[in-house]
Write an enzyme that holds these catalytic residues in place. Structure first.
Site, PDB file in Angstrom:
ATOM      1  CB  CYS A 150      -0.563  -0.238   1.072  1.00 16.41           C
ATOM      2  SG  CYS A 150      -2.157   1.298   1.364  1.00 16.41           S
ATOM      3  NE  ARG A 167      -9.297   5.625   3.446  1.00 18.55           N
ATOM      4  CZ  ARG A 167      -8.088   5.961   3.366  1.00 18.55           C
ATOM      5  NH1 ARG A 167      -7.619   7.320   2.683  1.00 18.55           N
ATOM      6  NH2 ARG A 167      -7.292   5.275   3.098  1.00 18.55           N
ATOM      7  CG  HIS A 199      -3.201  -2.951   4.341  1.00 22.68           C
ATOM      8  ND1 HIS A 199      -1.986  -2.826   4.880  1.00 22.68           N
ATOM      9  CD2 HIS A 199      -3.916  -1.843   3.491  1.00 22.68           C
ATOM     10  CE1 HIS A 199      -1.464  -1.407   4.280  1.00 22.68           C
ATOM     11  NE2 HIS A 199      -2.730  -1.378   3.926  1.00 22.68           N
TER      12      HIS A 199
HETATM   13  N1  GLN Z   1      -1.724   6.711   2.449  1.00 26.26           N
HETATM   14  C1  GLN Z   1      -2.396   5.940   0.777  1.00 26.26           C
HETATM   15  C2  GLN Z   1      -3.895   5.800   0.470  1.00 26.26           C
HETATM   16  O1  GLN Z   1      -4.420   6.300   1.554  1.00 26.26           O
HETATM   17  C3  GLN Z   1      -1.579   5.042   1.233  1.00 26.26           C
HETATM   18  C4  GLN Z   1      -2.721   3.868   2.311  1.00 26.26           C
HETATM   19  C5  GLN Z   1      -2.421   2.565   3.381  1.00 26.26           C
HETATM   20  O2  GLN Z   1      -1.145   2.138   3.875  1.00 26.26           O
HETATM   21  N2  GLN Z   1      -3.124   1.785   3.644  1.00 26.26           N
HETATM   22  O3  GLN Z   1      -3.300   5.796  -0.413  1.00 26.26           O
END
Ligand code: GLN
Length: 252
Positions: A94, A128, A194
């Site tokens: 990520c 998101r 993750h």
């Molecule tokens: N901050 C980054 C995003 O929101 C990565 C997020 C993460 O590592 N879960 O895209």
């Protein structure tokens, strides 16, 4: 046999259980009879990255990414690019995956520089991408499934130098458009997943370990481990996805 596993920015870049990937790699290597040296690499250090056998970098929020992005460019970029070009196996999750691409244009923190290990770039989206994710990948020579949990604003696009890790069956993956997840370039793997990723996708852990052994010792005989618990965890995520109805018909 001995393996040196680097963990890049463990204090800044490790969310949603990402550290579990390092534990999985370490334990599986030890169960296979290897000695493992774990090397945390933080800000301000060059980290002697070309001497590593495997490298892991986890995810982080935009805030954490902003804290280490310049350090990555200043202290690590040159040796990390050289090591990656030399076939160093890397797993980046990520936020780590994003910063190993060319850049991440965030929503509120400007554009964070990346170091171009992956021919990929990332632009923050307006919503998101959150939830369990199911991917199919032929990375290890036959089609296998990968499960994980994604939570990112970034939408990642691949250039010609990188190929996707797999095809998204359920979830978002790299972006909401092309149904692709992750990136593979030489032996570097980037993924949005993750969870931690490797404990419930042990074949991917072994793929990384195999590349490390081949590169260092020219052979990779990993004994078959009892993965009953790991496979159960894998199936449990698929079952949860099924229960929640996130499966496109025919996907699983
Ligand atoms: N901050 C980054 C995003 O929101 C990565 C997020 C993460 O590592 N879960 O895209």
């Amino acid at each position: 046999m001995r393996l040196v596993i680097g963990h890049l920015y463990p204090d800044h870049m490790s969310i949603y259980g990402d550290r579990g990937n390092v534990i999985a790699l370490t334990r599986r290597a030890q169960w296979a009879g290897m000695d493992v040296e774990l090397r945390p690499i933080g800000p301000g250090e060059e980290g002697n990255l070309t001497s590593l056998d495997l490298l892991f970098m986890g995810g982080g929020q935009d805030k954490e990414q902003a804290l280490i992005a310049d350090d990555l460019v200043r202290y690590k970029a040159a040796s990390l690019r050289a090591a990656a070009a030399d076939g160093l196996p890397i797993l980046a999750i990520c936020g780590g995956y994003q910063l190993l691409g060319h850049y991440f244009r965030t929503g509120e923190r400007g554009t964070l520089p990346g170091i171009g290990v992956f021919d990929a770039w990332t632009v923050a989206g307006s919503r998101r991408c959150i939830g369990d994710c199911l991917v199919e990948s032929d990375l290890a020579g036959e089609m296998r499934t990968i499960v994980g949990f994604e939570n990112h604003s970034g939408q990642t696009y691949l250039g010609e130098g990188a190929r996707p890790l797999g095809r998204v069956l359920v979830g978002y993956g790299n972006n909401s458009r092309d149904r692709q997840e992750g990136a593979v370039q030489r032996n570097a793997v980037g993924a949005y997943l993750h969870g931690a990723l490797l404990p419930k996708n042990p074949w991917l852990a072994d793929w990384l370990l195999r590349q490390a052994l081949l590169r260092r010792y020219g052979r990779a005989d990993l004994p078959a481990l009892d993965d009953t618990v790991e496979e159960e965890a894998h199936r449990a995520v698929i079952a949860r996805i099924r229960r929640r109805g996130r499966v496109r018909s025919g996907a699983i």
